[in-house]
Write a protein that holds these residues in place. Structure first.
Motif, PDB file in Angstrom:
ATOM      1  N   SER A   1      -1.346   1.461  -6.435  1.00 23.43           N
ATOM      2  CA  SER A   1      -2.622   1.889  -5.706  1.00 23.43           C
ATOM      3  C   SER A   1      -3.636   2.431  -6.822  1.00 23.43           C
ATOM      4  O   SER A   1      -3.097   2.773  -7.911  1.00 23.43           O
TER       5      SER A   1
ATOM      6  N   TRP B   1      -9.431   2.864   2.058  1.00 25.48           N
ATOM      7  CA  TRP B   1      -9.335   1.300   2.453  1.00 25.48           C
ATOM      8  C   TRP B   1      -8.926   0.525   1.348  1.00 25.48           C
ATOM      9  O   TRP B   1      -8.079  -0.467   1.348  1.00 25.48           O
TER      10      TRP B   1
ATOM     11  N   ASN C   1      -7.257   1.249  -1.386  1.00 29.63           N
ATOM     12  CA  ASN C   1      -5.702   1.751  -1.725  1.00 29.63           C
ATOM     13  C   ASN C   1      -4.877   1.097  -0.449  1.00 29.63           C
ATOM     14  O   ASN C   1      -3.935   0.432  -0.965  1.00 29.63           O
ATOM     15  N   SER C   2      -5.288   0.855   0.609  1.00 23.41           N
ATOM     16  CA  SER C   2      -4.254   0.403   1.647  1.00 23.41           C
ATOM     17  C   SER C   2      -4.258  -1.252   1.545  1.00 23.41           C
ATOM     18  O   SER C   2      -3.140  -1.721   1.709  1.00 23.41           O
ATOM     19  N   LYS C   3      -5.420  -1.872   1.182  1.00 23.87           N
ATOM     20  CA  LYS C   3      -5.429  -3.248   0.743  1.00 23.87           C
ATOM     21  C   LYS C   3      -4.602  -3.672  -0.341  1.00 23.87           C
ATOM     22  O   LYS C   3      -3.993  -4.680  -0.389  1.00 23.87           O
TER      23      LYS C   3
ATOM     24  N   ALA D   1      -2.229  -1.680  -1.649  1.00 20.39           N
ATOM     25  CA  ALA D   1      -0.786  -1.457  -1.048  1.00 20.39           C
ATOM     26  C   ALA D   1      -0.127  -2.644  -0.307  1.00 20.39           C
ATOM     27  O   ALA D   1       1.120  -3.022  -0.498  1.00 20.39           O
ATOM     28  N   SER D   2      -0.852  -3.203   0.576  1.00 18.47           N
ATOM     29  CA  SER D   2      -0.325  -4.246   1.338  1.00 18.47           C
ATOM     30  C   SER D   2      -0.423  -5.719   0.993  1.00 18.47           C
ATOM     31  O   SER D   2       0.217  -6.596   1.293  1.00 18.47           O
ATOM     32  N   GLY D   3      -1.014  -5.737  -0.551  1.00 16.21           N
ATOM     33  CA  GLY D   3      -0.891  -7.019  -1.006  1.00 16.21           C
ATOM     34  C   GLY D   3      -2.097  -8.109  -0.591  1.00 16.21           C
ATOM     35  O   GLY D   3      -2.333  -9.183  -1.187  1.00 16.21           O
ATOM     36  N   GLU D   4      -3.100  -7.188   0.262  1.00 15.92           N
ATOM     37  CA  GLU D   4      -4.135  -8.173   0.793  1.00 15.92           C
ATOM     38  C   GLU D   4      -5.391  -8.295  -0.287  1.00 15.92           C
ATOM     39  O   GLU D   4      -6.241  -8.955  -0.284  1.00 15.92           O
TER      40      GLU D   4
ATOM     41  N   TYR E   1     -13.325  -8.217   6.823  1.00 16.52           N
ATOM     42  CA  TYR E   1     -12.475  -7.063   7.542  1.00 16.52           C
ATOM     43  C   TYR E   1     -13.228  -6.122   8.452  1.00 16.52           C
ATOM     44  O   TYR E   1     -12.814  -5.247   9.067  1.00 16.52           O
TER      45      TYR E   1
ATOM     46  N   ARG F   1      -7.411  -0.781  12.458  1.00 17.89           N
ATOM     47  CA  ARG F   1      -6.780  -0.030  11.660  1.00 17.89           C
ATOM     48  C   ARG F   1      -5.839   1.188  12.068  1.00 17.89           C
ATOM     49  O   ARG F   1      -5.046   1.658  11.384  1.00 17.89           O
TER      50      ARG F   1
END
Length: 147
Positions: free
Chosen positions: A2, A61, A63-65, A67-70, A136, A141
């Motif tokens: 992240s 947002w 960071n979340s993408k 972290a999820s590998g997206e 997106y 979310r």
């Protein structure tokens, strides 16, 4: 992985202070992770809305993408540059969590400037970012169970 800070390369890629597309902080309320609550009657469903998002929401947002590998770290660089806000004296203001920004319009404005200044690399990066935002936009979310 992240993003924990904004490096100088991200700040160097920033194309404008993004203030021309900023909305007042009294616009729709933002919630964590780049989401806003949708219209009443939706049960508190939170959706991604790049047209009403704070810089901190965008950062969360991103960071979340990652972290999820997206999203790869490299793909995030254009987005990270949008989280930087500059005052008139040139100093950065940090991650603003109050001022709502229409990031989609800001990217469109940046694409127009890149075209006018004959900067095809910047145009391509911004176009890719806009496509990602379009993909997106409206993504569920979370759900606020206390509504």
């Amino acid at each position: 992985m992240s993003i924990s800070g904004i490096g100088s390369s991200a700040a160097a890629q920033s194309i404008t202070p993004w203030s021309s597309s900023a909305k007042s902080a009294s616009a729709a309320p933002a919630s964590a992770g780049g989401t806003t609550s949708s219209a009443s009657g939706s049960g508190g469903v939170q959706k991604t809305d790049f047209t009403q998002m704070t810089r901190k929401d965008l950062f969360d947002w991103i960071n979340s993408k990652i972290a999820s590998g997206e999203m790869s770290f490299d793909e995030s660089s254009t987005f990270v540059s949008m989280t930087v806000s500059f005052r008139e004296d040139g100093a950065t203001t940090g991650l603003d969590d109050k001022q709502q920004v229409d990031f989609m319009q800001s990217v469109r404005d940046g694409m127009a400037r890149a075209k006018n200044t004959n900067d095809p690399e910047l145009f391509d990066r911004l176009q890719a970012a806009l496509r990602t935002m379009e993909r997106y936009q409206g993504e569920v979310r979370g759900v606020n169970m206390t509504v």
